[in-house]
Design an enzyme around this catalytic site. Structure first.
Site, PDB file in Angstrom:
ATOM      1  N   ASP A   1       0.837  -1.205   0.000  1.00 21.31           N
ATOM      2  CA  ASP A   1       0.000   0.000   0.000  1.00 21.31           C
ATOM      3  C   ASP A   1       0.872   1.255   0.000  1.00 21.31           C
ATOM      4  O   ASP A   1       2.000   1.242   0.479  1.00 21.31           O
ATOM      5  CB  ASP A   1      -0.908  -0.026   1.249  1.00 21.31           C
ATOM      6  CG  ASP A   1      -2.052   0.965   1.142  1.00 21.31           C
ATOM      7  OD1 ASP A   1      -2.310   1.475   0.031  1.00 21.31           O
ATOM      8  OD2 ASP A   1      -2.686   1.241   2.172  1.00 21.31           O
TER       9      ASP A   1
ATOM     10  N   HIS B   1       2.858   3.159  -8.836  1.00 23.39           N
ATOM     11  CA  HIS B   1       2.749   1.725  -9.135  1.00 23.39           C
ATOM     12  C   HIS B   1       4.011   1.252  -9.867  1.00 23.39           C
ATOM     13  O   HIS B   1       4.546   0.188  -9.587  1.00 23.39           O
ATOM     14  CB  HIS B   1       1.520   1.438  -9.994  1.00 23.39           C
ATOM     15  CG  HIS B   1       0.221   1.776  -9.321  1.00 23.39           C
ATOM     16  ND1 HIS B   1      -0.031   1.484  -8.004  1.00 23.39           N
ATOM     17  CD2 HIS B   1      -0.901   2.404  -9.773  1.00 23.39           C
ATOM     18  CE1 HIS B   1      -1.252   1.892  -7.680  1.00 23.39           C
ATOM     19  NE2 HIS B   1      -1.799   2.458  -8.736  1.00 23.39           N
TER      20      HIS B   1
ATOM     21  N   LEU C   1      10.952 -21.004  -3.845  1.00 19.54           N
ATOM     22  CA  LEU C   1       9.862 -20.131  -3.377  1.00 19.54           C
ATOM     23  C   LEU C   1       8.620 -20.234  -4.265  1.00 19.54           C
ATOM     24  O   LEU C   1       8.736 -20.268  -5.493  1.00 19.54           O
ATOM     25  CB  LEU C   1      10.360 -18.673  -3.402  1.00 19.54           C
ATOM     26  CG  LEU C   1       9.308 -17.602  -3.063  1.00 19.54           C
ATOM     27  CD1 LEU C   1       9.026 -17.585  -1.565  1.00 19.54           C
ATOM     28  CD2 LEU C   1       9.761 -16.220  -3.526  1.00 19.54           C
TER      29      LEU C   1
HETATM   30  C1  FPP Z   1      -1.791   0.118  -3.350  1.00 16.23           C
HETATM   31  O1  FPP Z   1      -1.398   1.465  -3.427  1.00 16.23           O
HETATM   32  C2  FPP Z   1      -1.224  -0.657  -4.447  1.00 16.23           C
HETATM   33  C3  FPP Z   1      -1.928  -1.283  -5.428  1.00 16.23           C
HETATM   34  C4  FPP Z   1      -3.399  -1.249  -5.482  1.00 16.23           C
HETATM   35  C5  FPP Z   1      -1.292  -2.010  -6.532  1.00 16.23           C
HETATM   36  C6  FPP Z   1       0.018  -2.682  -6.258  1.00 16.23           C
HETATM   37  C7  FPP Z   1       0.593  -3.101  -7.557  1.00 16.23           C
HETATM   38  C8  FPP Z   1       1.898  -3.056  -7.923  1.00 16.23           C
HETATM   39  C9  FPP Z   1       2.974  -2.664  -7.023  1.00 16.23           C
HETATM   40  C10 FPP Z   1       2.305  -3.384  -9.329  1.00 16.23           C
HETATM   41  C11 FPP Z   1       1.993  -4.735  -9.888  1.00 16.23           C
HETATM   42  C12 FPP Z   1       2.334  -5.907  -9.046  1.00 16.23           C
HETATM   43  C13 FPP Z   1       3.106  -6.977  -9.369  1.00 16.23           C
HETATM   44  C14 FPP Z   1       3.073  -8.159  -8.463  1.00 16.23           C
HETATM   45  C15 FPP Z   1       4.002  -7.055 -10.519  1.00 16.23           C
HETATM   46  P1  FPP Z   1      -2.495   2.599  -3.543  1.00 16.23           P
HETATM   47  O2  FPP Z   1      -2.613   2.978  -4.976  1.00 16.23           O
HETATM   48  O3  FPP Z   1      -3.780   2.162  -2.904  1.00 16.23           O
HETATM   49  O4  FPP Z   1      -1.800   3.745  -2.706  1.00 16.23           O
HETATM   50  P2  FPP Z   1      -2.504   4.906  -1.852  1.00 16.23           P
HETATM   51  O5  FPP Z   1      -3.231   4.222  -0.720  1.00 16.23           O
HETATM   52  O6  FPP Z   1      -1.357   5.732  -1.389  1.00 16.23           O
HETATM   53  O7  FPP Z   1      -3.424   5.629  -2.793  1.00 16.23           O
END
Ligand code: FPP
Length: 266
Positions: free
Chosen positions: A43, A60, A154
């Site tokens: 997050d 992201h 893993l």
């Molecule tokens: C939460 O941050 C994150 C996500 C919803 C997406 C996580 C995805 C990745 C890191 C990329 C793809 C993954 C892989 C496994 C290759 P948020 O956008 O909710 O952050 P915020 O709470 O600060 O708005």
């Protein structure tokens, strides 16, 4: 020092940044008690980008680096399972352009990292309603799963179009289908039967659940499986999460007294 500890330390040779504190933290980890399964709620990508006046998707993109380092660290620690929460069933509510970028990043990751996954003996799998994703993503996921299927190191699980409640609904549907397709004589509903219908069937439950960016929520992640998981929350935003943070989480986990409803073992 045990053979396992020596092997794990050798896995990190040449990968610890001098002066970063990583070596000292690795020294504090009891290699005999590495959590078997770690689940991570990644997050804070949006906030990371916002702080830099960048579009959310830049967060992201930056988060991919953390994914790579976390997967490699888990493999070097000889962890059995690492599950990352990449996209929830609720994430469809985000703007279509953000959803499209997340899917594109996943595809890019799989294409670029497949060789590394193979080299490190890592098996790739997914949890969630994959059948609802775009066919091109499904194809990419299927390739990565097939190519890594026989790896024995893993297990790297990505939760995609995942929801803990949706998973329970799917498990119950499967149980009912199983009951109606047999004569039902040896059919019983119990914890074991339900667990065998979850996406995680056959895997150990997470010992440790990590959440980045300081929020104290479970967010519909592995609701059944985290019944006795230790929870560790860090203020670090996911794109800043590094090996050092992962080591800190494991050290904190190893200090916990896990009682499973019983009495302390000490
Ligand atoms: C939460 O941050 C994150 C996500 C919803 C997406 C996580 C995805 C990745 C890191 C990329 C793809 C993954 C892989 C496994 C290759 P948020 O956008 O909710 O952050 P915020 O709470 O600060 O708005």
């Amino acid at each position: 020092m045990s053979l396992l500890s020596r092997e794990i330390r050798a896995n990190f040779e040449g990968h610890l940044k001098p002066g970063s504190g990583e070596e000292e933290l690795l020294g504090q980890i009891d290699c005999q008690r590495i959590p078997r399964h770690v689940a991570i709620i990644m997050d804070g990508n949006g906030r990371w980008a916002q702080k830099r006046r960048l579009p959310r998707v830049a967060g992201h993109r930056a988060g991919i680096y953390s994914v790579r380092e976390t997967v490699e660290t888990a493999a070097r620690l000889r962890m059995q399972v690492l599950t990352l929460y990449a996209f929830s069933v609720e994430n469809w509510k985000r703007p279509a352009s953000e959803v499209a970028t997340l899917m594109r990043l996943l595809k890019e990751f799989l294409r670029k990292e497949l060789a590394t996954l193979l080299k490190n003996n890592i098996r790739f799998e997914t949890l969630g309603r994959i059948q609802e994703l775009d066919p091109s993503i499904q194809k990419e996921l299927a390739i990565a799963k097939a190519k890594t299927a026989t790896n024995t190191g893993l297990l790297f699980n990505v939760a995609l179009n995942y929801g803990g409640r949706a998973e329970l609904v799917d498990a119950v549907k499967q149980l009912i289908a199983c009951k109606t397709s047999t004569d039902g004589s040896d059919f019983s509903i119990n914890e074991e039967a339900l667990a065998s219908c979850l996406y995680t069937a056959g895997l150990p439950d997470p010992d440790l659940m990590v959440r980045t960016s300081g929020e104290l929520r479970v967010s519909n992640f592995l609701l059944w499986q985290i019944a006795y998981a230790e929870i560790w929350v860090t203020d670090t935003l996911w794109p800043d999460f590094r090996m050092k943070d992962f080591f800190e989480a494991i050290i904190a986990y190893q200090k916990r007294d896990r009682r499973y409803g019983g009495l302390s073992s000490q």
